[in-house]
Design a protein around this motif. Sequence first.
Motif, PDB file in Angstrom:
ATOM      1  N   ASP A 141       0.790  -1.224   0.000  1.00 18.30           N
ATOM      2  CA  ASP A 141       0.000   0.000   0.000  1.00 18.30           C
ATOM      3  C   ASP A 141       0.833   1.291   0.000  1.00 18.30           C
ATOM      4  OD1 ASP A 141      -1.959   1.892   0.302  1.00 18.30           O
ATOM      5  OD2 ASP A 141      -2.833   1.086   2.129  1.00 18.30           O
ATOM      6  N   GLU A 189      -5.400  -5.177   4.600  1.00 18.98           N
ATOM      7  CA  GLU A 189      -5.363  -4.430   3.335  1.00 18.98           C
ATOM      8  C   GLU A 189      -5.365  -5.404   2.146  1.00 18.98           C
ATOM      9  OE1 GLU A 189      -5.624  -1.140   3.257  1.00 18.98           O
ATOM     10  OE2 GLU A 189      -4.912  -0.461   5.230  1.00 18.98           O
ATOM     11  N   HIS A 253     -12.422   1.791   5.069  1.00 21.24           N
ATOM     12  CA  HIS A 253     -11.692   2.885   5.724  1.00 21.24           C
ATOM     13  C   HIS A 253     -12.600   3.975   6.285  1.00 21.24           C
ATOM     14  CE1 HIS A 253      -8.241   0.890   4.043  1.00 21.24           C
ATOM     15  NE2 HIS A 253      -7.409   1.783   4.531  1.00 21.24           N
ATOM     16  N   HIS A 270      -4.008   0.529  12.560  1.00 22.96           N
ATOM     17  CA  HIS A 270      -4.784   0.872  11.370  1.00 22.96           C
ATOM     18  C   HIS A 270      -5.446  -0.343  10.695  1.00 22.96           C
ATOM     19  CE1 HIS A 270      -5.932   2.874   7.687  1.00 22.96           C
ATOM     20  NE2 HIS A 270      -5.251   1.992   7.007  1.00 22.96           N
ATOM     21  N   VAL A 274      -9.346  -1.297   9.903  1.00 21.70           N
ATOM     22  CA  VAL A 274      -9.843  -1.544   8.545  1.00 21.70           C
ATOM     23  C   VAL A 274     -10.592  -2.885   8.493  1.00 21.70           C
ATOM     24  CG1 VAL A 274      -9.156  -1.968   6.144  1.00 21.70           C
ATOM     25  CG2 VAL A 274      -8.099  -0.099   7.433  1.00 21.70           C
TER      26      VAL A 274
HETATM   27 ZN   LIG Z   1      -5.350   1.478   4.967  1.00 20.04          ZN
END
Ligand SMILES: [Zn+2]
Length: 369
Positions: A141, A189, A253, A270, A274
């Motif tokens: 990412d 992710e 998100h 994070h 998510v």
């Molecule tokens: Zn992210």
Amino acid sequence: MKKKMKTIPVKSVKENYKIVIGRGLLAGCGRLVSGIFQPGARIMVVSQAKIDNYARRAAASLEEKGFKIFFHRLPDGERAKSGHELLKLLHTLLSKGFERKDGIVAVGGGVVSDLSGFAASVYLRGIRYVNIATTLLAQVDSSIGGKTGINLSEGKNLMGAFYPPALVISDIDLLRSLPPRELRASLAEAVKYGVIRDAGLFAFLEENTGKILRKDPAALERIVTASAGIKAGVVSRDEFETRGERIILNYGHTFGHGIENASKYKKIVHGEAVAIGMAMAAHLAVEVGICSPRLALRQLALLKRLELPVAVDALEIRTASILRAMMQDKKKSKGRLRFVLPERIGKVTVKTGIPAGEIRNILRLFGSK
Ligand SMILES: [Zn+2]
Ligand SMILES: NC(=O)c1ccc[n+]([C@@H]2O[C@H](COP(=O)([O-])OP(=O)(O)OC[C@H]3O[C@@H](n4cnc5c(N)ncnc54)[C@H](O)[C@@H]3O)[C@@H](O)[C@H]2O)c1
């Protein structure tokens, strides 16, 4: 020995660049970088204490190719993405006589590359930089797409620039030292990429959970290659988030940022936020009749197998705080929340105008107070 590596091209109005993915790339990074900077150029290797050994190995290879190496170390965590650290790096570059032809090699995760890239964008109105991505999050990412920046006291990533790297190097072998929680969080992710664009990747994640959690290099390489390929394609077509496509990377998100923010970035990282956000988004998609309950359950099962959280009970946060944080999120358009919702695995759609009551219900259902 010649290592096998994969190359993914990324388009940018500034300059097109490549992502190279493979094993054992760090030791030979000098050769990869030698096409980017002029022979004899100065290179500032920006890194952090925990990954100093990688920074040193990268530097040794760069030095072998005749570059003049300097080191700059950032503190750990989000506090490295500050105005103070930005200025410190700029002053170091100046004091070492860095000119336009010189550059930065960022060795680290998203924190190192966000700050280094932003410094590169403003130093002498722009010098080139290379990302050597050392976390799974960075490889799938943050190293790709040119979003750079720092945090302000009002919130995360509020100051920054679109400024693409000149090259991204993702060495799978570096992931061996990643703490398990960082690995799992980044896998959220990868699940995201599966849901938005790649049913094959989603099935691979389902079928290889054990291998993935054991950091099997071939499995991780498959995940990084597929994820980086999707991100590269999306940002090549919608570099500045103006054409509507880049928004799909935001799946999970809208809820996720709200959860992170309401929990004040404590207790949860994070990727975990998510994961919960995707569980909520899929449920919302079922509620508004966009997808089948089977999809939501299938995604829930995968997230659980990857040992990711799928509810907020443990965080003890209030529904109203999450909702407020979601409304403040900079990605809302014209004051309305936009949700990326799955239609089926591999395809999402963007939906606005979902009543606050509906969102509140979902948050409560997933354990907010
Ligand atoms: Zn992210
Ligand atoms: N620019 C973008 O498009 C984008 C996208 C997503 C996230 N981000 C940003 O990325 C940041 C998070 O990045 P992250 O998850 O990579 O975290 P991070 O950069 O903070 O790295 C996590 C920790 O792991 C350590 N580490 C790094 N590589 C390691 C390795 N191979 N082995 C052992 N330890 C290692 C780091 O020193 C750090 O302590 C956030 O600031 C977020 O805003 C940016």
